[in-house]
Design a protein around this motif. Structure first.
Motif, short mmCIF file in Angstrom:
data_model
loop_
_atom_site.label_atom_id
_atom_site.label_comp_id
_atom_site.label_asym_id
_atom_site.label_seq_id
_atom_site.Cartn_x
_atom_site.Cartn_y
_atom_site.Cartn_z
N ASP A 37 0.84 -1.21 0.00
CA ASP A 37 0.00 0.00 0.00
C ASP A 37 0.87 1.26 0.00
O ASP A 37 0.58 2.23 -0.71
CB ASP A 37 -0.93 -0.02 1.23
N ASP A 84 0.68 6.86 3.80
CA ASP A 84 0.47 5.56 4.43
C ASP A 84 1.11 5.46 5.81
O ASP A 84 1.18 4.38 6.38
CB ASP A 84 0.95 4.41 3.53
N HIS A 108 -4.22 6.92 6.02
CA HIS A 108 -5.58 6.39 6.21
C HIS A 108 -5.75 5.69 7.55
O HIS A 108 -6.82 5.19 7.85
CB HIS A 108 -5.95 5.43 5.06
N HIS A 109 -4.66 5.61 8.34
CA HIS A 109 -4.79 5.09 9.71
C HIS A 109 -5.40 6.19 10.57
O HIS A 109 -5.16 7.36 10.34
CB HIS A 109 -3.42 4.69 10.25
N ALA A 137 -4.27 3.71 1.72
CA ALA A 137 -3.46 4.91 1.49
C ALA A 137 -3.30 5.19 0.00
O ALA A 137 -3.24 6.35 -0.42
CB ALA A 137 -2.09 4.73 2.14
N ASP A 166 -3.40 -4.14 1.55
CA ASP A 166 -3.90 -3.88 2.91
C ASP A 166 -5.14 -4.71 3.25
O ASP A 166 -5.84 -4.40 4.22
CB ASP A 166 -4.23 -2.38 3.08
MN LIG Z 1 -1.91 1.19 4.33
#
Ligand SMILES: [Mn+2]
Length: 413
Positions: A37, A84, A108-109, A137, A166
């Motif tokens: 990712d 990411d 995106h976390h 991400a 992912d």
């Molecule tokens: Mn990721």
């Protein structure tokens, strides 16, 4: 995913893209994760920003380590984009930004709490879009690229590959933004549906017609396994131009190195046994896995379990020394060890029945007490970094906490 959330996210991305284009600088550094990712994110950003007239530099990293930050945030680097990763380290990153430099985080976390005025973050979670399921991400990066120019639809196929890396594609389907980009890639002929494997129905012509899962494994072999030999550079090139002979040969070589290192270490374990303390069994490969990346020790713990060397109900712990030199950022002082945690199938059943504590209950507490930090902690798999000299203390603590949990009469929580 409703249209309002999507529109708000895309508007924020337009503003972010415009702020880079409007800046007086035309050189940009892309700092991103080295998994599939992260690599596809880095490739999408590199390609789109080059088309927009920027000179780009990619710095793939295994994680945001505080010691890396001074080496990344030099005064010469005026524009830095994280992808990411970075969202959970926004606080420490923002403290390293020199005056006159701009930093943007496209992660995106779930981002860290708080506001960090020295940097700009665009994260799907801020818009009610699920970053674990609907938006990898690479999809974030692709939205950024499409905000630079609506003509960059050819990058959507890489975004889908990131989602597969992912585990955001299930039974050949993607939700949310991932699904939107999947449709785009298929419509443009950049991914071909109709492969016989129902779990992996899309072929990626640029990756010599590998399916997405095979393309993911190929990128991992280069960028994760081959990290300390700069295999991530080959992975980035493969994303944009397809795998060349050098990348193909490198992936075969690295698979061989992994087989050889794992085999030698298993032989050693058969001869000398695993370390044991109560329910904990452990092994320390020190630097014998070099040049494999730090994900190797987690894979090796799984290999120990498959091999039967940790039979019975055990927590399996592996140590792999953190190399003192990063291939992109140079040397670092301080001696640290990566630690991976897994559980045997028997113990997993006991945990599921609520009879034994899972890793989320065991690991963060013990790791914190030895001055380390947990990187990823799930019920049956976890990873962290600790100071080299605290390995024995960590094993002792884990064993004690596990014992306490049984004498306290563990209740399922
Ligand atoms: Mn990721």
């Amino acid at each position: 995913m409703d249209k309002i959330r999507l529109k708000n996210f895309r508007d924020a991305m337009k503003t972010a893209a415009a702020s880079l284009v409007d800046s007086p600088f035309r050189e940009i550094t892309l700092v991103h994760h080295n998994d599939t990712d992260g690599i596809t994110s880095g490739a999408i950003l590199r390609q789109s920003l080059m088309r927009a007239g920027f000179a780009t530099e990619n710095i793939p990293i295994e994680r945001v380590h505080p010691a890396f930050l001074p080496a990344i945030h030099t005064p010469e680097r005026r524009l830095i984009l994280y992808a990411d990763l970075g969202g959970q380290a926004a606080d420490v990153i923002s403290r390293h930004i020199p005056d006159g430099s701009r930093v943007m985080i496209l992660d995106h976390h779930l981002p860290a709490e708080g506001s960090f005025p020295r940097l700009l973050q665009v994260n799907p979670e801020q818009f009610g879009i699920d970053g674990d399921r609907e938006c990898a991400a690479a999809a974030v990066a692709c939205c950024f690229a499409l905000a630079l120019s609506g003509e960059y639809e050819d990058l959507a196929a890489l975004a889908v590959l990131g989602a597969v890396g992912d585990h955001q594609m299930a039974e050949g389907r993607c939700d949310g933004l991932n699904g939107f980009l999947l449709k785009m890639a298929v419509r443009n002929g950049d991914l071909i549906p109709g492969c016989a494997d129902a779990a992996n129905p899309y072929l990626f012509p640029r990756f010599q017609n590998r399916n997405l899962q095979e393309a993911d494994q190929f990128l991992s072999a280069l960028a994760v396994n081959g990290y300390y030999r700069r295999g991530a550079d080959l992975a980035l090139d493969a994303c944009l131009k397809g795998p060349d002979d050098r990348a193909l040969a490198f992936s075969v070589e690295l698979a061989g190195i992994q087989r050889e290192r794992f085999g030698r270490e298993l032989t050693r374990i058969h001869r000398t046994g695993l370390g044991r303390d109560g329910e904990i069994v452990w092994t320390d490969v020190e630097d014998r896995f070099y040049p494999l990346g730090l994900k190797a020790i987690g894979l090796f713990c799984e290999e120990i379990i498959r091999d039967g060397a940790a039979d019975g109900d055990h927590y399996v712990v592996g140590f792999q020394r953190f190399p003192g030199e990063n291939p992109y950022l140079g040397r670092f002082s301080g001696r640290e060890t990566k630690v991976s945690f897994r559980v045997t199938p028997g113990l997993k059943c006991s945990i599921e029945r609520g009879e034994r504590p899972d890793l989320m209950r065991l690991v963060p507490q013990a790791v914190h007490q030895v001055g380390g930090f947990a990187e990823a902690c799930h019920r049956f798999a976890a990873g962290c970094t600790i100071p080299e000299e605290r390995k024995t203390d960590l094993i002792r603590l884990l064993s004690d906490i596990a014992t306490e949990c049984s004498s306290a009469g563990l209740t399922a929580s």
